[in-house]
Design an enzyme around this catalytic site. Structure first.
Site, mmCIF file in Angstrom:
data_model
loop_
_atom_site.group_PDB
_atom_site.id
_atom_site.type_symbol
_atom_site.label_atom_id
_atom_site.label_comp_id
_atom_site.label_asym_id
_atom_site.label_seq_id
_atom_site.Cartn_x
_atom_site.Cartn_y
_atom_site.Cartn_z
ATOM 1 N N GLU A 10 0.841 -1.211 0.000
ATOM 2 C CA GLU A 10 0.000 0.000 0.000
ATOM 3 C C GLU A 10 0.873 1.257 0.000
ATOM 4 O O GLU A 10 1.725 1.448 0.878
ATOM 5 C CB GLU A 10 -0.930 -0.018 1.231
ATOM 6 C CG GLU A 10 -2.006 1.050 1.158
ATOM 7 C CD GLU A 10 -3.023 0.950 2.299
ATOM 8 O OE1 GLU A 10 -3.336 -0.172 2.726
ATOM 9 O OE2 GLU A 10 -3.473 2.020 2.748
ATOM 10 N N LYS A 47 -7.795 -1.292 11.144
ATOM 11 C CA LYS A 47 -7.136 -1.684 9.884
ATOM 12 C C LYS A 47 -5.895 -0.824 9.673
ATOM 13 O O LYS A 47 -4.844 -1.301 9.234
ATOM 14 C CB LYS A 47 -8.118 -1.536 8.725
ATOM 15 C CG LYS A 47 -7.624 -2.079 7.391
ATOM 16 C CD LYS A 47 -6.816 -1.099 6.580
ATOM 17 C CE LYS A 47 -6.387 -1.690 5.246
ATOM 18 N NZ LYS A 47 -5.479 -0.805 4.500
ATOM 19 N N ASP A 65 3.738 -14.878 11.295
ATOM 20 C CA ASP A 65 2.472 -15.285 10.690
ATOM 21 C C ASP A 65 1.435 -14.164 10.875
ATOM 22 O O ASP A 65 0.839 -14.037 11.946
ATOM 23 C CB ASP A 65 2.032 -16.585 11.375
ATOM 24 C CG ASP A 65 0.731 -17.141 10.837
ATOM 25 O OD1 ASP A 65 -0.002 -16.401 10.146
ATOM 26 O OD2 ASP A 65 0.428 -18.303 11.134
ATOM 27 N N HIS A 73 -2.304 10.341 0.625
ATOM 28 C CA HIS A 73 -2.509 9.047 -0.015
ATOM 29 C C HIS A 73 -2.345 9.164 -1.528
ATOM 30 O O HIS A 73 -1.636 8.376 -2.150
ATOM 31 C CB HIS A 73 -3.927 8.572 0.336
ATOM 32 C CG HIS A 73 -4.144 7.129 0.069
ATOM 33 N ND1 HIS A 73 -3.642 6.150 0.887
ATOM 34 C CD2 HIS A 73 -4.804 6.504 -0.929
ATOM 35 C CE1 HIS A 73 -3.991 4.976 0.399
ATOM 36 N NE2 HIS A 73 -4.689 5.165 -0.699
#
Ligand code: MEV
Length: 438
Positions: free
Chosen positions: A85, A280, A296, A393
């Site tokens: 991202e 998130k 993991d 962004h």
């Protein structure tokens, strides 16, 4: 075309690629070339990757970036992050730099307990099962000595084994609920091996238990597996500074900024739709470091989100307050991580990442990962409550749009110059490319 295949895993890598290319692509040679283009030129490295999983046909790249200037408990670290991202590494670096001049990040590992369970069905008298387990418990420790010997040398082992009656949830359902300390390893293999031994001994000993009736002797183990929910393997990361010290570009009025920032956190505390996105953002930082260090991330994700719902409603993992003119922002999260075993000694870039972090212990890595999560959350909330998220962004995303349109060097130069002073949006960039190309 029949796309079913028998014995695929037995085919050679070359044969697998050919089968895929011929079955799914109009120009098989192009698909084959692309897959091979992503092979590592060092055969040893490629073989390593081929053998991580079954049916490897190529490698799937995501960028490995670094976020420098993380001041954690008075010491600087450069944090490796594996993520696709656009804005995540930039945001982490920005937050790191911001807090490095305001006291840095403070972290503590609160506890490090891991959990595993043997799930079994016992039909019979509860008091007899309790007596049976009281006699069996010490044997469960001795029977696993061959497995625990090395772990004990490193300071870990089995902490406790508890019999749990779960018959209120499911008829005849019981558990051995086992707690472990696995020191610097994530411990999945160690835990699962111990549990499988417990399961076998439990079933065998039940068969010869004089207390039990025939039906009670027939105790059935359903499964033995570690839990990725580790609410007693918690790390805390925090930043704090006097409210006035928050002043910076886009934070002209630190008191207003603080009030809005805290409101944003409070919204995530009470509103699940926002909490999921808020968390998130935290996981953007956490997963990237977890992945770069060979851990993991699915296990971490599952455990963290369960923890975020521990009070019955999904909520924010981070919290903020002001007290006596001081702003504090912190999170506490469960993180079961390892810095030995698994991929940590196999994947060359994982080894490199761990070396960059100065070969941390699992506890140190927990702290670094938590900091990456908090930094990411700070960066996101700071943007959301000031400029809005899209400015930063889209600036980072501009390169992706330019690549999509295969912009040449001159176009890139002109476009970047133009968008220094204009709001970047996908359509605005496309319009400008079309204008240049006319
Ligand atoms: C995007 O990947 C993450 C954010 O949506 C997080 C947030 O909203 O807090 C920006």
């Amino acid at each position: 075309m029949n796309n079913a295949v028998a014995g695929f895993s037995k085919l050679s890598k070359e044969e697998k690629i050919n089968w895929i290319a011929n079955h799914y692509f109009s120009t098989p040679s192009e698909a084959i070339a692309l897959l091979k283009n992503y092979w590592n030129s060092d055969e040893k490295i490629q073989k390593l990757h081929d053998e991580f999983i079954e049916n490897t046909i190529s490698n799937f790249y995501i960028p490995l970036g670094v976020a420098p200037n993380f001041l954690i408990n008075g010491k600087y670290s450069t944090i490796p992050m594996a993520i696709e991202e656009s804005s995540v590494v930039a945001a982490a670096s920005k937050a790191a730099k911001f807090w490095s001049t305001r006291g840095g990040f403070k972290t503590t590992v609160i506890n490090t307990e891991k959990i595993g369970q043997v799930h079994f069905i016992y039909k019979g008298d509860e008091s007899k099962l309790t007596s049976f387990f009281a006699q069996l418990k010490s044997k469960l420790f001795t029977i696993t000595e061959h497995l625990t010997k090395n772990m004990q040398k490193r300071g870990g082992g089995i902490l406790d084994i508890v019999l749990k009656d779960k018959t209120d949830l499911l008829p005849n359902y019981h558990q051995l609920h086992v707690t472990f300390e696995t020191v610097d390893s994530m411990g999945a293999n160690f835990i699962n091996s111990c549990l499988e031994q417990f399961a076998q001994t439990l079933q065998e000993e039940a068969l010869s238990c004089a207390l039990f009736s025939e039906e009670e002797k027939n105790l059935q183990v359903v499964m033995s597996i570690l839990s990725n929910y580790v609410p007693n393997c918690i790390v805390r990361a925090e930043v704090s500074c006097p409210i006035e010290d928050l002043a910076e570009k886009h934070i002209e009025n630190p008191h207003e900024f603080t009030a809005k920032f805290i409101q944003a956190v409070q919204i995530a505390e009470v509103e699940p739709f926002r909490a999921v996105t808020h968390n998130k953002g935290i996981m953007n930082g956490i997963d990237a470091v977890v992945l770069a260090t060979g851990n993991d991330f699915r296990a971490v994700e599952a455990g963290v989100h369960a923890y975020a719902s521990r009070d019955g409603q999904y909520s924010s993992l981070s919290h903020a307050k002001t007290e006596n003119g001081v702003f504090s922002f912190w999170l506490e999260i469960p993180l079961a991580l390892g810095t030995v075993g698994g991929l940590t000694s196999l994947h060359p870039l994982v080894k490199l990442s761990l070396e960059m972090l100065e070969k941390p212990s699992a506890k140190e890595l927990m702290q670094i990962v938590a900091v990456a999560g908090l930094a990411q959350n700070f960066a996101a909330l700071r943007s959301l409550t000031t400029t809005g998220i899209q400015e930063g962004h889209m600036k980072m995303h501009l390169n992706n749009i330019l690549n999509q349109f295969e912009a040449n060097d001159e176009e890139r130069h002109l476009i970047k110059k133009h968008f220094k002073h204009h709001v970047v949006s996908h359509s605005a960039v496309v319009d400008f490319i079309e204008y240049l190309r006319k």
